[in-house]
Design a protein around this motif. Structure first.
Motif, mmCIF file in Angstrom:
data_model
loop_
_atom_site.group_PDB
_atom_site.id
_atom_site.type_symbol
_atom_site.label_atom_id
_atom_site.label_comp_id
_atom_site.label_asym_id
_atom_site.label_seq_id
_atom_site.Cartn_x
_atom_site.Cartn_y
_atom_site.Cartn_z
ATOM 1 N N ARG A 128 -4.188 -64.859 23.751
ATOM 2 C CA ARG A 128 -5.064 -66.028 23.895
ATOM 3 C C ARG A 128 -4.434 -67.235 23.215
ATOM 4 O O ARG A 128 -4.456 -68.356 23.748
ATOM 5 C CB ARG A 128 -6.430 -65.716 23.279
ATOM 6 N N TYR A 129 -3.849 -67.013 22.036
ATOM 7 C CA TYR A 129 -3.198 -68.121 21.334
ATOM 8 C C TYR A 129 -2.038 -68.672 22.163
ATOM 9 O O TYR A 129 -1.892 -69.893 22.317
ATOM 10 C CB TYR A 129 -2.691 -67.650 19.979
ATOM 11 N N GLU A 130 -1.224 -67.774 22.715
ATOM 12 C CA GLU A 130 -0.095 -68.228 23.509
ATOM 13 C C GLU A 130 -0.550 -68.954 24.772
ATOM 14 O O GLU A 130 0.121 -69.878 25.243
ATOM 15 C CB GLU A 130 0.796 -67.044 23.883
ATOM 16 N N ALA A 131 -1.701 -68.552 25.321
ATOM 17 C CA ALA A 131 -2.196 -69.194 26.537
ATOM 18 C C ALA A 131 -2.816 -70.556 26.261
ATOM 19 O O ALA A 131 -2.957 -71.367 27.174
ATOM 20 C CB ALA A 131 -3.221 -68.298 27.223
ATOM 21 N N THR A 132 -3.205 -70.810 25.001
ATOM 22 C CA THR A 132 -3.910 -72.058 24.682
ATOM 23 C C THR A 132 -3.134 -72.954 23.729
ATOM 24 O O THR A 132 -3.677 -73.964 23.283
ATOM 25 C CB THR A 132 -5.281 -71.747 24.068
ATOM 26 N N HIS A 133 -1.891 -72.611 23.418
ATOM 27 C CA HIS A 133 -1.094 -73.431 22.511
ATOM 28 C C HIS A 133 0.284 -73.695 23.108
ATOM 29 O O HIS A 133 0.833 -72.872 23.837
ATOM 30 C CB HIS A 133 -0.946 -72.758 21.139
ATOM 31 N N ASP A 134 0.803 -74.853 22.803
ATOM 32 C CA ASP A 134 2.105 -75.277 23.299
ATOM 33 C C ASP A 134 3.201 -74.477 22.608
ATOM 34 O O ASP A 134 3.238 -74.400 21.372
ATOM 35 C CB ASP A 134 2.274 -76.780 23.031
ATOM 36 N N ARG A 145 -3.041 -78.167 27.018
ATOM 37 C CA ARG A 145 -4.019 -78.806 27.897
ATOM 38 C C ARG A 145 -5.259 -77.939 28.094
ATOM 39 O O ARG A 145 -6.380 -78.435 28.126
ATOM 40 C CB ARG A 145 -3.357 -79.100 29.252
ATOM 41 N N THR A 146 -5.067 -76.607 28.217
ATOM 42 C CA THR A 146 -6.198 -75.718 28.448
ATOM 43 C C THR A 146 -7.207 -75.782 27.306
ATOM 44 O O THR A 146 -8.408 -75.975 27.521
ATOM 45 C CB THR A 146 -5.702 -74.271 28.622
ATOM 46 N N LEU A 147 -6.729 -75.608 26.072
ATOM 47 C CA LEU A 147 -7.631 -75.623 24.922
ATOM 48 C C LEU A 147 -8.217 -77.011 24.703
ATOM 49 O O LEU A 147 -9.392 -77.156 24.342
ATOM 50 C CB LEU A 147 -6.885 -75.160 23.664
ATOM 51 N N PHE A 148 -7.412 -78.061 24.942
ATOM 52 C CA PHE A 148 -7.919 -79.419 24.767
ATOM 53 C C PHE A 148 -9.077 -79.689 25.719
ATOM 54 O O PHE A 148 -10.089 -80.287 25.331
ATOM 55 C CB PHE A 148 -6.801 -80.431 24.994
ATOM 56 N N ARG A 183 -1.007 -81.327 22.765
ATOM 57 C CA ARG A 183 0.072 -81.817 23.623
ATOM 58 C C ARG A 183 -0.272 -81.457 25.065
ATOM 59 O O ARG A 183 -0.455 -80.280 25.392
ATOM 60 C CB ARG A 183 1.403 -81.172 23.233
ATOM 61 N N LEU A 184 -0.354 -82.463 25.916
ATOM 62 C CA LEU A 184 -0.683 -82.228 27.317
ATOM 63 C C LEU A 184 0.534 -81.805 28.122
ATOM 64 O O LEU A 184 0.413 -81.163 29.157
ATOM 65 C CB LEU A 184 -1.296 -83.489 27.937
ATOM 66 N N PHE A 229 0.579 -86.838 24.318
ATOM 67 C CA PHE A 229 -0.266 -86.190 23.321
ATOM 68 C C PHE A 229 -1.653 -86.824 23.364
ATOM 69 O O PHE A 229 -1.807 -87.964 23.809
ATOM 70 C CB PHE A 229 0.319 -86.348 21.920
ATOM 71 N N VAL A 230 -2.646 -86.081 22.886
ATOM 72 C CA VAL A 230 -3.996 -86.618 22.780
ATOM 73 C C VAL A 230 -4.553 -86.275 21.406
ATOM 74 O O VAL A 230 -4.210 -85.237 20.831
ATOM 75 C CB VAL A 230 -4.932 -86.053 23.868
ATOM 76 N N ALA A 231 -5.385 -87.159 20.890
ATOM 77 C CA ALA A 231 -6.092 -86.917 19.635
ATOM 78 C C ALA A 231 -7.573 -87.154 19.901
ATOM 79 O O ALA A 231 -7.946 -88.174 20.484
ATOM 80 C CB ALA A 231 -5.583 -87.842 18.536
#
Length: 711
Positions: A276-282, A290-293, A355-356, A361-363
């Protein structure tokens, strides 16, 4: 990727050997290490084929991940070691020289596919095991009940020989018996486990229904229940289980005991959390992706009435130049440094950075006071980028453009918010970059409209939505109609008639200006031929057609013009092509060559908007032009009486210069009779403007020409 010969068998076998040595110590299998290597060899061959395939196929990597589970390599460490092995050795043994960077990118994607396939297969296996456990629970409940009533010896055989943890307690929660498998799960002594009552085994992550189900069971209202539950081990670590609790009744059917069956799922849960971490983190920066954001943004924009959100959308200025000049490795190190700096800017509760993709990047900040907080967040980000980044002994200056969107929750969806931030960011970039801009709904609407027009342009030309209006060119000496300028219009289905200022820049940006310009030239030349036939006695009517800078550089300009003139039967002398002065500033011989060829054929070249490009007047001698079209800004002062003396001097000087170079002068924007008369006195040759006629259909020019012929 290139169709090279297959990888030699000995290199595949070396890769499979390394792979088997890595995973064998953590694999639950009865196979020997060489036997495991034989199982991994076809998987290595499949990875090699996928690495070099012309197009990437994630299914190959997923199949390899699933095959690991089938080979009993289910330990999370087996997956981790397999991914490390593929990352380190697949390209080395199976790659091609000269394509290392592309192959490493392909290898990384294969690793992600392997992880996904591994997770999917493990999930299916888990579901099957859970079903088996549930069945085992029912069977065990029946077996244990019978054993209690019939044979203690038979019960002991089932109880102690079970591979899952089993515990028996009375209805007050006193633990009476536990088997060895359950003791091994908790890593403690039997007395330490039996010394606690069932209601004491609480955990902060217990689902709300866990203890409600328990109470229903001990009251006899429920026969069994199945939940996922965590326990604390004696050393403080967490034990995650699939827990099935069943009610045991006595011979008369009265509730007597509770039977718990536990399966240890801790390692499986840790693996799922890692996936899950790898799927939601760059993978590069470690930031949320982008998914987690989007998950966080959706929660933020759909919050309560008193909640607000603020979003900063950052794009690095000039990042492509760094990648192109220093290489992608340097670009990646720069992105990692930027990510670290951005993380330090968003540490307050309710703030996050993601990071998209690429250098975007987005904040995000949430709370009741984001109007102030989002501006402060943007300031912190801009300040964090000020300090240069040192990479390979170079100091790289980092700049960025930020688009800010802020507002109350519940009014817009996440996609709309992100689109507004993206549009605003590009507005900041267009303003010079290294700055931030606040979202403006009107600017967003204009950008969306521009995008809609851009995407509709190609189909509009095919559907025949464009048409041409013609504005007369009048000879100032005798007032006769000299010809007309062709002005293209777009009859848009929703927006109505659009002038060229609304869509010509979009056509130039997309490259559609070339086919559109060819169509305008063809239609205009055809119309000029019709005028020639209707006014053969009054002399030829000329047609002026505008050329964009993109058309000037198109290699087919001259041939297209020749083909159209010959096909329609119009003399080259009846055609004038207008080119803006700004398009020819600093033009070299290659750019001027097609214009010179057209001029040699007899086509007039007009220098449009003359006086706005700040060009050197001496350059006029080297340009293949025969007409100057004086910009309307020089003649506006002549609309009133008396005329502006400065404007008179300027126009007089330009006309004198043009005539000395054998150039005719056409004036745009003539709106009054006094203005027309003054321009005639100054020696201008032709004019156009609303004083004579607005742009209109081709028959309007026919009517004006008839008036001249009979006047």
């Amino acid at each position: 990727m290139t169709g090279e010969p297959d990888v030699p068998e000995d290199r595949l076998r070396r890769f499979a050997t390394i792979w088997s040595r890595a995973v064998f110590p953590v694999t639950s299998t009865s196979l020997t290490r060489p036997e495991l290597e034989q199982q991994l060899l076809p998987l290595a061959r499949r990875l090699s084929d996928a690495l070099k395939a012309r197009t990437f196929d994630a299914a190959a990597g997923q199949a390899v991940g699933a095959a690991l589970v089938a080979a009993h390599c289910t330990d999370p460490e087996a997956l981790s070691r397999s991914l490390d092995c593929v990352d380190a050795y697949l390209v080395l043994y199976c790659g091609e020289d000269g394509l290392q960077e592309a192959l490493r990118t392909r290898s990384a994607r294969l690793q992600h596919a392997m992880a996904a396939g591994f997770a999917g297969a493990l999930r299916e296996r888990t579901l099957a095991e859970q079903e088996a456990i549930s069945q085992a629970a029912l069977n065990a409940r029946s077996t244990v009940a019978e054993a209690l009533h019939a044979s203690e010896a038979r019960f002991r055989a089932v109880f102690e020989g079970a591979a899952i943890g089993i515990g028996i307690a009375d209805l007050e929660g006193n633990i009476l018996q536990v088997n060895g498998a359950l003791l091994r799960m908790f890593g403690g002594s039997e007395q330490g486990v039996r010394g606690r009552k069932v209601p004491e085994w609480t955990h902060p992550e217990d689902a709300p229904q866990v203890w409600r189900l328990y109470e229903e069971l001990v009251r006899g209202e429920r026969e069994h229940y199945h939940v996922e539950k965590a326990f604390y081990r004696p050393d403080g670590t967490a034990l995650w289980t699939n827990l099935t609790v069943s009610l045991l009744r006595d011979a008369d059917g009265r509730p007597q005991y509770q039977l718990a069956l536990m399966e240890d799922t801790t390692e499986r849960r840790l693996l799922n959390l890692r996936l899950r971490y790898e799927a939601t983190h760059d993978a590069l920066t470690g930031l949320p992706n982008r998914t987690l954001f989007f998950e966080r943004l959706e929660k933020a924009v759909s919050g309560g009435n008193d909640q607000r959100f603020g979003l900063c959308y950052l794009d690095l200025d000039g990042f492509k130049t760094i990648n192109d000049s220093l290489g992608h490795a340097a670009g990646d190190r720069l992105l990692v440094e930027v990510a670290d700096r951005l993380q330090s800017c968003a540490t307050a509760p309710g703030e996050m950075v993601a990071r998209l993709g690429g250098d975007e990047f987005v904040a995000l900040t949430t709370g009741p006071d984001t109007e102030r907080e989002v501006d402060a967040l943007a300031d912190r980000i801009m300040n964090a980028l000020v300090t240069p980044v040192r990479i390979d002994g170079r100091e790289l200056t980092v700049r960025g453009s930020i688009g800010i969107v802020e507002g109350p929750a519940g009014e817009r969806g996440p996609a709309e918010v992100l689109r507004s931030a993206d549009i605003t960011m590009y507005r900041a970039k267009s303003a010079g970059g290294n700055r931030f801009e606040l979202a403006d709904p009107e600017a967003d609407a204009r950008a969306i409209t521009r995008h809609g027009l851009t995407t509709a342009l190609p189909a509009a030309l095919d559907r025949g939505e464009f048409f041409i209006e013609y504005q007369p060119l009048v000879h100032l000496g005798d007032g006769s109609v000299h010809g007309a300028e062709a002005l293209v219009r777009w009859l848009h289905p929703q927006h109505g008639v659009l002038g060229p200022d609304r869509f010509i820049p979009l056509a130039e940006h997309t490259g559609l200006i070339v086919p559109l310009g060819r169509w305008v030239l063809e239609q205009s030349v055809r119309q000029a031929c019709q005028w020639q036939e209707r006014h053969a006695d009054s002399g030829p009517l000329r047609i002026n057609v505008n050329l964009s800078p993109c058309q000037l550089t198109h290699p087919g300009l001259v041939q297209d013009t020749v083909d159209i003139l010959e096909r329609e039967g119009l003399d080259a002398e009846a055609l004038c092509l207008e080119v803006t002065e700004s398009a020819l500033i600093g033009a070299d011989d290659d750019l001027l060559k097609p214009l010179r060829r057209l001029a040699e054929m007899g086509v007039d070249i007009a220098l449009d908007d003359f006086g706005t490009g700040y060009s050197n007047l001496a350059n006029l001698r080297r340009l293949p032009v025969s007409i100057l079209k004086l910009d309307r800004s020089f003649t506006q002062g002549m609309q009133q009486f008396p005329a502006d003396p400065v404007d008179l001097k300027i126009v007089e000087g330009i006309v004198s210069l043009a005539h000395s170079l054998d150039l005719a002068v056409t004036v745009e924007g003539v709106e009054t009779g006094a203005q027309a008369e003054q321009l005639r006195i100054l020696g201008c040759d032709t004019a156009q403007g609303w004083y004579y006629a607005r742009p209109g259909p081709p028959d309007r020019l026919h009517e004006l020409a008839l008036v001249d012929a009979t006047g």
